[in-house]
Structure formats: C-alpha cells, structure tokens
Write an enzyme that holds these catalytic residues in place. Structure first.
Site, PDB file in Angstrom:
ATOM      1  N   GLU A  16      54.427  18.168   3.117  1.00 27.74           N
ATOM      2  CA  GLU A  16      55.250  19.391   3.200  1.00 27.74           C
ATOM      3  C   GLU A  16      56.669  19.120   2.683  1.00 27.74           C
ATOM      4  OE1 GLU A  16      54.061  20.033   7.304  1.00 27.74           O
ATOM      5  OE2 GLU A  16      53.181  21.965   6.774  1.00 27.74           O
ATOM      6  N   GLU A  39      46.055  17.362   9.251  1.00 28.93           N
ATOM      7  CA  GLU A  39      46.371  17.988  10.543  1.00 28.93           C
ATOM      8  C   GLU A  39      45.136  18.495  11.274  1.00 28.93           C
ATOM      9  OE1 GLU A  39      48.159  18.256   7.867  1.00 28.93           O
ATOM     10  OE2 GLU A  39      50.293  18.508   8.293  1.00 28.93           O
TER      11      GLU A  39
HETATM   12  C1  HSC Z   1      55.137  25.039  15.753  1.00 29.58           C
HETATM   13  C2  HSC Z   1      54.346  23.836  15.503  1.00 29.58           C
HETATM   14  C3  HSC Z   1      54.842  23.161  14.273  1.00 29.58           C
HETATM   15  C4  HSC Z   1      53.853  22.189  13.772  1.00 29.58           C
HETATM   16  C5  HSC Z   1      54.469  21.479  12.595  1.00 29.58           C
HETATM   17  C6  HSC Z   1      53.417  20.660  11.933  1.00 29.58           C
HETATM   18  C7  HSC Z   1      54.045  19.747  10.926  1.00 29.58           C
HETATM   19  C8  HSC Z   1      53.041  18.862  10.229  1.00 29.58           C
HETATM   20  O1  HSC Z   1      52.249  19.663   9.406  1.00 29.58           O
HETATM   21  C9  HSC Z   1      52.201  18.110  11.234  1.00 29.58           C
HETATM   22  C10 HSC Z   1      51.927  16.683  10.863  1.00 29.58           C
HETATM   23  O2  HSC Z   1      52.452  16.112   9.958  1.00 29.58           O
HETATM   24  S1  HSC Z   1      50.805  15.888  11.882  1.00 29.58           S
HETATM   25  C11 HSC Z   1      50.600  14.302  11.166  1.00 29.58           C
HETATM   26  C12 HSC Z   1      49.750  14.349   9.964  1.00 29.58           C
HETATM   27  N1  HSC Z   1      49.498  13.005   9.485  1.00 29.58           N
HETATM   28  C13 HSC Z   1      48.384  12.327   9.786  1.00 29.58           C
HETATM   29  O3  HSC Z   1      47.472  12.827  10.409  1.00 29.58           O
HETATM   30  C14 HSC Z   1      48.326  10.923   9.301  1.00 29.58           C
HETATM   31  C15 HSC Z   1      47.752  10.038  10.371  1.00 29.58           C
HETATM   32  N2  HSC Z   1      47.737   8.641   9.972  1.00 29.58           N
HETATM   33  C16 HSC Z   1      46.789   8.123   9.186  1.00 29.58           C
HETATM   34  O4  HSC Z   1      45.929   8.791   8.672  1.00 29.58           O
HETATM   35  C17 HSC Z   1      46.798   6.645   8.983  1.00 29.58           C
HETATM   36  O5  HSC Z   1      47.457   6.062  10.089  1.00 29.58           O
HETATM   37  C18 HSC Z   1      47.531   6.186   7.691  1.00 29.58           C
HETATM   38  C19 HSC Z   1      46.694   6.609   6.488  1.00 29.58           C
HETATM   39  C20 HSC Z   1      48.911   6.771   7.610  1.00 29.58           C
HETATM   40  C21 HSC Z   1      47.672   4.630   7.715  1.00 29.58           C
HETATM   41  O6  HSC Z   1      46.407   4.074   7.953  1.00 29.58           O
HETATM   42  P1  HSC Z   1      46.264   2.507   8.169  1.00 29.58           P
HETATM   43  O7  HSC Z   1      47.010   1.784   7.110  1.00 29.58           O
HETATM   44  O8  HSC Z   1      44.808   2.250   8.336  1.00 29.58           O
HETATM   45  O9  HSC Z   1      47.037   2.179   9.520  1.00 29.58           O
HETATM   46  P2  HSC Z   1      46.802   2.764  10.995  1.00 29.58           P
HETATM   47  O10 HSC Z   1      46.363   1.660  11.880  1.00 29.58           O
HETATM   48  O11 HSC Z   1      46.021   4.010  10.982  1.00 29.58           O
HETATM   49  O12 HSC Z   1      48.312   3.179  11.378  1.00 29.58           O
HETATM   50  C22 HSC Z   1      49.343   2.201  11.438  1.00 29.58           C
HETATM   51  C23 HSC Z   1      50.234   2.549  12.592  1.00 29.58           C
HETATM   52  O13 HSC Z   1      50.887   3.785  12.301  1.00 29.58           O
HETATM   53  C24 HSC Z   1      50.690   4.704  13.361  1.00 29.58           C
HETATM   54  N3  HSC Z   1      50.660   6.051  12.789  1.00 29.58           N
HETATM   55  C25 HSC Z   1      50.034   6.463  11.668  1.00 29.58           C
HETATM   56  N4  HSC Z   1      50.324   7.755  11.411  1.00 29.58           N
HETATM   57  C26 HSC Z   1      51.139   8.162  12.398  1.00 29.58           C
HETATM   58  C27 HSC Z   1      51.782   9.395  12.682  1.00 29.58           C
HETATM   59  N5  HSC Z   1      51.686  10.471  11.874  1.00 29.58           N
HETATM   60  N6  HSC Z   1      52.531   9.467  13.790  1.00 29.58           N
HETATM   61  C28 HSC Z   1      52.687   8.403  14.609  1.00 29.58           C
HETATM   62  N7  HSC Z   1      52.111   7.194  14.375  1.00 29.58           N
HETATM   63  C29 HSC Z   1      51.355   7.087  13.276  1.00 29.58           C
HETATM   64  C30 HSC Z   1      49.364   4.283  13.974  1.00 29.58           C
HETATM   65  O14 HSC Z   1      49.235   4.761  15.298  1.00 29.58           O
HETATM   66  C31 HSC Z   1      49.488   2.769  13.907  1.00 29.58           C
HETATM   67  O15 HSC Z   1      50.356   2.379  14.946  1.00 29.58           O
HETATM   68  P3  HSC Z   1      50.148   0.992  15.728  1.00 29.58           P
HETATM   69  O16 HSC Z   1      51.165   1.037  16.792  1.00 29.58           O
HETATM   70  O17 HSC Z   1      50.348  -0.072  14.697  1.00 29.58           O
HETATM   71  O18 HSC Z   1      48.723   1.052  16.238  1.00 29.58           O
END
Ligand code: HSC
Length: 648
Positions: A104, A124
């Site tokens: 975004e 998401e």
């Molecule tokens: C009114 C309401 C408003 C709503 C607004 C919405 C806004 C927006 O659209 C919402 C979002 O962005 S939602 C987000 C959308 N994004 C996603 O869904 C992406 C989710 N993440 C992934 O898909 C994968 O982690 C990666 C591909 C980034 C890396 O994969 P990899 O290389 O296999 O590594 P790994 O082992 O997987 O992760 C390494 C470490 O990073 C940590 N961590 C990762 N992402 C995190 C996050 N967002 N956060 C925190 N932590 C996060 C993970 O826990 C781990 O920590 P640890 O302490 O070391 O265990």
C-alpha cells in the site's frame, strides 16, 4: 523507525528500519510521516525516494498491533493518500518484499522500481483482514478488477516479473533497486504527477462486471467455506467500482474494522505466530532447530497401495526432488524429534508411506497424501525434514508418533458413543458438518482409507476383542470402561473400508474413491440399539459438539500437563496441519481460550457425571488447575499451571 536522509541532486530518502521485516508499527508510521513533512518543507528537495533497510522494503503492518486499539485507526491509509497527493514525486525502491501495508505504501508512491527477486502481494486475507489502507481501492484502479480480485482474495504473493506484467511495478531491475531508484528520481523532478496518482484513475471497465463478481463470490464460498474475510474482501473491491474514491475508502474502512474485530482475524493471526513459535523447537538437553546436524540419506523406499501406478506419475519426481535435496538442506537431530502426521481428507486420492534410511542407519517415515494434482508431504516420526518439504515441525518425545491415532481414537470414540444413542445417524453428521466439527467426519473417512482391519488387529492384540477376550466379557464394557464394539463388528462383516468397497461408508467399488452414506449402517445401528437396549433419544446439537470437542480439548490439556507437548501452540499447529482443523478457529487450545476454561470444565464435569464409564470425559488436572485462575490468556497457561517435567 524510519530514517530521513538528505541526498545530493535535490533528493531525500526515507528508509524504513524495523527488523526483522520492517513491519509498520506506530513508530514506523510516525517516522515516515515525519520524513515526508521534512521533505515537503525543504524547498531544495525536489523528489523523495522511499526504501527499506537490510534488503527488505516492508512486510506490512506489524501484525501484533491488530490486538491493540491502534488497529482501528492506524492512519496508514491517510498516509498513503498524503503520498499520492504530494506535489513532489515519490519513488518506491523495493527489495525483498512489499506485502500488505508495504505494498500500500508502494501504491501511494508515484513510481515503483523493484528488484527481480522481490515478492509483492496482499496476504491480509490469510490473517482474516483486508488491505484496509487503500489497497482494495487502489489495486483495482491500477490493474483492473479480475487481477485485483485474484490477488486480494487469494493472498497470493507474486514475484516482481509477474507484478510488472500486471502493471503493479513500473520497472524491474537486477541490481540494487535503491541505486536505480535514486538515479531514476533525478530524471523525473519536473514531470507532471497527476497521471501518476492512482486515486485519480477510474477502475478499468470490463463487460460483465456483475458476472465477474458473482463468479468470484461463488468461488471463494466453495474454496474457503466458513471464512468471512474472502467475501468481505470482494465487497471492498466492489466498492471501488460502485463509488468514487472518497466513498470507496470509507466503505473499505468499515469492512476492515468489521474484520479486524472478528474472532476469525484473532484466530488466524494467532495461527501465524503459533506456527513460527512451534518451528523454533528446542529440547531441555539443548538440541534445537538451529543446532541440529545434517544426516545424509542412504536409501529410499516407497510403500503404498498404488505405488506401481504412482511411480510413473509426475508426483514421484516431486518426491525425488525432495529427497535428493535432503542431504544438503535438512537437519535431523538426535532421538527426540518427531513430526506428526497430518491428514487432510478433502479429495484424498492416494496415501503412501515413504521410508528413508540415513547414513547412520536410522529410519524416517514420511506419510504422503496426494490431493488431486497436488502432493502434500507429511512425516510420521523422527525427522525434521519438514523444513525442506515445507511442513510444520512439532517436537514430541520419541515414540509419540501415535499421538495421531490417540487423537483419532478419542475423536472416533466421542462420535461413536453418541452415534449409537441418536435416532438418526444423520443428526450427528449434520451437527458435526458445521466448520470445526467436520474433522470428526473426516476421521471416519481416514479410518476407511487406512483400513478398519488395522485397528481391529491392534485391538485383538490387546485382548480387547477376538479369541483372547475372556469369555463372559460384556460386549460394551472392558473393565469399568465403556467399549464400542461397532468397528469390530464391521470388520467381522468384511467391511474393512475403502479397500473392500465398504466400511463406515460405501464406495463405488473395492479400492474406489467415491463414497456415500450406507443405508446398511443405519439399519445395523438400529438393530444394535435394540440388541443392547439403548434408548434412542434426541441429543441436542450443543451436546453432540461439546461431548466430541471437549473430550479432545481435555486430552490436549492432559498432554500439556504431562510435559509431552512443549506448549499449547504446538498442539494447535498439530491440529491445523494434521487434522484439517479450520484455521479460522485457531486450533483446539485457542478455541478453548475463546470458549472459557471454566465453561469447558463445567461441561466436562456434567458429561462425566452422566457417563462415568467414558474416561475421556473426566477433566484433566491441568485443566482444573488452569480453570481455578478463571480464564487466563493462553500465553499465561504454562506459567500459571506450573511447567511439568518435560518429556521432550
Ligand atoms: C481499520 C483497519 C485498518 C486496517 C489497515 C490494514 C493495513 C494493511 O493492509 C494490513 C497489513 O499490512 S497486515 C500484514 C500483511 N503482511 C503479511 O501478512 C506478511 C506476513 N509475513 C510473511 O508472510 C513472512 O513473515 C515474510 C514473507 C515477510 C518473511 O518470511 P520468512 O523469511 O519465512 O520469515 P518468518 O519466519 O515468516 O518471519 C520472520 C519474523 O518476522 C515476523 N513477521 C513477519 N511479518 C510480520 C508482520 N507483518 N508483523 C509482525 N511480525 C512479522 C515473524 O513473526 C518472524 O518473527 P520471529 O520473532 O523471528 O519469529
């Protein structure tokens, strides 16, 4: 945290820095806003580049914040609009990943340059929410409805090449995107920006727009039954067609708030972190996923009903590819490690076992399930090769591979005990058909698939049935415990499951795969009730669900209390991947925390009073200890109930 740097040639750089993945926390958001304001107010700055530190642009909003009040008004959407409206061009230099809120931010920029290995997408939906910081309004304007719907409802992440083809990226580079972005920014200092503001575009019109939406609604209902996020994502995208931008973003926000506050979002986000925690296993003796050593493979064997056919199929190549990679990538460690066999019984086409011998003479058994054209690989015991073949690792003590059958037995017993009491077998299945409980129905299909004679042989060996059973043993009792002889009777009638064309279900032919309910079984059950004077009664849906489910949860508490599982998260990951537990319910432990431990305890006490010969209904001590604290958060359970001596 976002750094602001003044660069030569009238440029400014905003660099997101929040290890490990540069997720957007309140501090990051504040830092970007502040950087933007500095760049705007500095009249010597003519263009702004935004990037991420350590080779990662941004993995989206920090998922932890969705359990805080900040989530309902992150301000990220307003920032994205502010970037678009900015009078100075903003160039996103993207490396590693631009996911969710990260994408975004990129869409808020006027230009997007990415390294060829970059992954982009809106995951998401997999967290039970939607791209609520303008993603559902900007992406359709940029790439059209069909492609935007595909990415937003699937959560699929794509590589830069595909994103470029779709029109998400302006340029894909092989070298440092920041260097290229800075170079590019110098060339566009005085270019008009109006046409670069996605918010000003209209969604490209396509014929049959209504039909496209109807089709996607139908598709997600079928593909993700019970999940609320995919349909809500479609509604948000629909708003981009129906309304002007300013109205569309309001609708997006309302839908996002609805999802963020839903129990499903909490469960899915819990599952995200639970999987990551469970994969980082360690034993009390100090062995861990980091230190485990690699063992070479010396022999591979395949066992299965259709191995002959199978050997020629493309699946085998996938198996081979996995195995050949093992020596370089996989970590096996000591005597402790076991990965539990998941069984996902939706359109199962084949089951087989692969046996691997390592150079030091140990054997590892992999349990494979072929789902249509897909191959899923699961390990039964003694390996951590899952890292290689994209499985979940769960640490359990040696010899505990039978946890699978333990849980299966409890599930089956729960269902069978009720089965015989209800008037109509259909009642049980229709009660269980809803979401979570579908796993119970699968258990019967698993048993048919694996062969009912396997368990029969085991029970005969234990003297529970067959010639070793002491004469005069009551049919429905073994000692003080209620025994259900129905599976034995099915086997005595030659109903061994899928292989004989009949078991709990009837099949189109022996070894056939098409199953349907068998009227024989209903008739048999009514005769059985007559024989044993079982009074059929109407059992409420709640009782059916509670007796089946709470017995299972009770067993999970027992396992925790005995130090067999490392944490409640480990048990949930087993269920999510091993039994097809619906992810939007988080797993049995998470589910228990949402129902309330004292409620579960009270219900178990009631059912145990009514059925004192069903030991699975007797509340475990661990559950009792925890319930004495009210309903503590799952993270606190082990601290409050004391850490049992670990069997790991
Ligand atoms: C009114 C309401 C408003 C709503 C607004 C919405 C806004 C927006 O659209 C919402 C979002 O962005 S939602 C987000 C959308 N994004 C996603 O869904 C992406 C989710 N993440 C992934 O898909 C994968 O982690 C990666 C591909 C980034 C890396 O994969 P990899 O290389 O296999 O590594 P790994 O082992 O997987 O992760 C390494 C470490 O990073 C940590 N961590 C990762 N992402 C995190 C996050 N967002 N956060 C925190 N932590 C996060 C993970 O826990 C781990 O920590 P640890 O302490 O070391 O265990």
């Amino acid at each position: 945290m976002a750094e602001y740097l003044r660069l030569p040639h009238s440029l400014a750089l905003i660099r997101i820095r929040n290890p490990p993945v540069n997720a957007i926390s309140p501090a990051v958001l504040y830092g970007i806003k502040e950087g933007l304001q500095k760049a705007v107010s500095d009249h010597t700055v003519k263009a702004i580049v935004i990037s991420g530190a350590d080779g990662k642009f941004c993995a989206g909003v920090d998922i932890h914040v969705f359990s805080t009040p900040w989530s309902s008004d992150t301000g990220l959407g307003d920032l994205v609009d502010e970037m678009q409206r900015n009078k100075k061009p903003v160039v996103a230099a993207i490396e590693g990943m631009a996911l969710g809120g990260g994408l975004e931010l990129a869409l808020g920029s006027h230009y997007r340059i990415a390294h060829v290995q970059t992954e982009t997408g809106f995951p998401e939906v997999t967290l039970g929410i939607l791209p609520g910081a303008r993603g559902t309004q900007l992406l359709p304007r940029l790439i059209g409805i069909p492609a935007a719907l595909d990415l937003i409802t699937s959560g699929r992440c794509i590589l830069a090449g595909e994103a470029f083809k779709l029109g998400i990226l302006d340029k894909v580079v092989n070298s440092d995107p920041l260097e290229k972005g800075i170079k590019f920014a110098r060339t566009i200092l005085d270019q008009p920006l109006e046409c670069r503001r996605i918010m000003n575009k209209t969604v490209p019109n396509v014929p049959n727009m209504d039909a496209i939406f109807s089709e996607v609604f139908a598709k997600v209902r079928k593909q993700y039954p019970g999940y609320i996020a995919p349909e809500t994502c479609i509604r948000a995208v629909q708003a981009s067609v129906k309304h002007p931008y300013e109205v569309g973003i309001k609708e997006e926000k309302e839908l996002a708030v609805y999802l963020v506050e839903s129990g499903q979002a909490r469960a899915l986000q819990y599952a995200f972190f639970a999987e990551r925690n469970a994969n980082k296993w360690s034993t009390p003796s100090g062995v861990s996923w980091k230190t485990a050593s690699v063992r070479p493979i010396s022999l591979v064997g395949v066992l299965g009903k259709h191995v002959g056919e199978f050997l020629d199929s493309p699946h085998l190549h996938m198996v081979r590819a996995a195995i050949y990679l093992v020596p370089s990538g996989v970590k096996f460690c000591g005597k402790h490690i076991a990965v539990l066999a998941p069984l996902i019984l939706i359109q199962v086409h084949e089951l087989f076992i692969l046996c691997v011998r390592t150079g030091d003479g140990n054997f590892f058994f992999f349990f494979f399930v072929v789902l249509g054209p897909e191959l899923r690989t699961y390990t039964l015991s003694h390996s951590t090769s899952s890292q290689l073949i994209e499985m979940e690792n769960i640490l359990v003590p040696r010899g505990w591979g039978e946890v699978v059958s333990t849980f299966l037995t409890i599930s089956n017993n729960g269902t069978m005990n009720i089965h015989v009491q209800v008037l109509c077998r259909h009642t049980v299945f229709s009660s269980l058909r809803d979401s979570i409980y579908v796993i119970y129905i699968r258990n019967f299909r698993v048993s048919d698939l694996a062969g009912l004679d396997v368990g029969w042989k085991g029970r005969k060996g234990q003297g529970l049935t067959g010639p070793a059973l002491p004469p005069g043993t009551p049919a429905r009792k073994r000692g003080n415990i209620r025994y259900c002889p129905i599976p034995d009777i099915l086997c005595e009638s030659g109903r061994f499951g899928q292989k004989t064309g009949k078991g709990w279900y009837q099949y189109d032919k022996p070894l056939g795969r098409i199953h349907k309910p068998d009227p024989w079984l209903s008739k048999f059950l009514s005769q059985y009730r007559e024989t044993y004077h079982i009074e059929p009664r109407v059992i409420s849906q709640d009782e059916i669900l509670e007796r089946c489910l709470y017995a299972l949860i009770n067993e999970a508490f027992r396992i925790l209390g005995e130090g067999i599982a490392a944490s409640p998260e480990h048990i949930d990951v087993i269920y999510l991947h091993g039994y097809g537990w619906p992810r939007y319910r988080g797993g049995p432990m998470f589910y228990a925390s949402t129902v309330g431990l004292s409620t579960i305890l009270e219900k178990l006490q009631k059912y145990y009073r009514q059925n004192p010969d069903i030991p699975q209904l007797e509340p475990s001590n661990y559950l009792k200890k925890l319930a004495a604290h009210g309903n503590p958060p799952l993270k606190e359970w082990q601290r409050l109930a004391g850490t049992p001596s670990s069997k790991l």
